[in-house]
Design a protein around this motif. Sequence first.
Motif, PDB file in Angstrom:
ATOM      1  N   LEU A 147     -31.539  23.819 -12.242  1.00 50.87           N
ATOM      2  CA  LEU A 147     -30.960  23.491 -11.035  1.00 50.87           C
ATOM      3  C   LEU A 147     -29.313  23.724 -10.956  1.00 50.87           C
ATOM      4  O   LEU A 147     -28.647  23.935  -9.910  1.00 50.87           O
ATOM      5  CB  LEU A 147     -31.427  21.996 -10.904  1.00 50.87           C
TER       6      LEU A 147
ATOM      7  N   ASP B 249     -31.207  17.076  -7.496  1.00 47.15           N
ATOM      8  CA  ASP B 249     -29.749  17.750  -7.287  1.00 47.15           C
ATOM      9  C   ASP B 249     -28.879  16.659  -6.635  1.00 47.15           C
ATOM     10  O   ASP B 249     -27.716  16.598  -7.133  1.00 47.15           O
ATOM     11  CB  ASP B 249     -29.924  18.686  -5.990  1.00 47.15           C
TER      12      ASP B 249
ATOM     13  N   ARG C 240     -28.633  27.220  -9.807  1.00 51.23           N
ATOM     14  CA  ARG C 240     -28.691  27.187  -8.303  1.00 51.23           C
ATOM     15  C   ARG C 240     -27.420  26.537  -7.676  1.00 51.23           C
ATOM     16  O   ARG C 240     -26.865  27.094  -6.693  1.00 51.23           O
ATOM     17  CB  ARG C 240     -30.063  26.594  -7.834  1.00 51.23           C
ATOM     18  N   MET C 241     -27.085  25.483  -8.054  1.00 52.27           N
ATOM     19  CA  MET C 241     -26.143  24.786  -7.390  1.00 52.27           C
ATOM     20  C   MET C 241     -24.865  25.370  -7.538  1.00 52.27           C
ATOM     21  O   MET C 241     -24.045  25.440  -6.591  1.00 52.27           O
ATOM     22  CB  MET C 241     -25.867  23.028  -7.875  1.00 52.27           C
TER      23      MET C 241
END
Length: 126
Positions: free
Chosen positions: A60, A23, A63-64
Amino acid sequence: MTKESAAAAGDQRRSQLLRGVLDLCLLSLIAERPRYGFEFVEALTGKGLDLVGEGSIYPLLSRMERAGLVSSFRAPSASGGAPRKYYRLTDAGRAEMTSGRAVWHTFAGQVSRILTDTESTGDTAS
């Protein structure tokens, strides 16, 4: 241990280490400029992190985005194809990246000191 099994073990360790900071890597790449999915794979591969595929990146990024670290927008493809979804940092993403970098540098320095300051004596515990 054969060369093949040693290489596989090394790839597994690299993959585990990368999972913890992927991330942060994506936030840093977005800080350079807005990017779309496959550009992340190309950039990571170009910097020697060839273990990451699109299957790891898109979840990812989602989600971010839900966490408010990045926002997305659609823009036409330079090749004339379908519009691409680009990601850019939010203020919260920039703050997370700055904080994450500080944590990483401290942690990496501590691990490096342990790995370089200790020597194997060849003794084994019985």
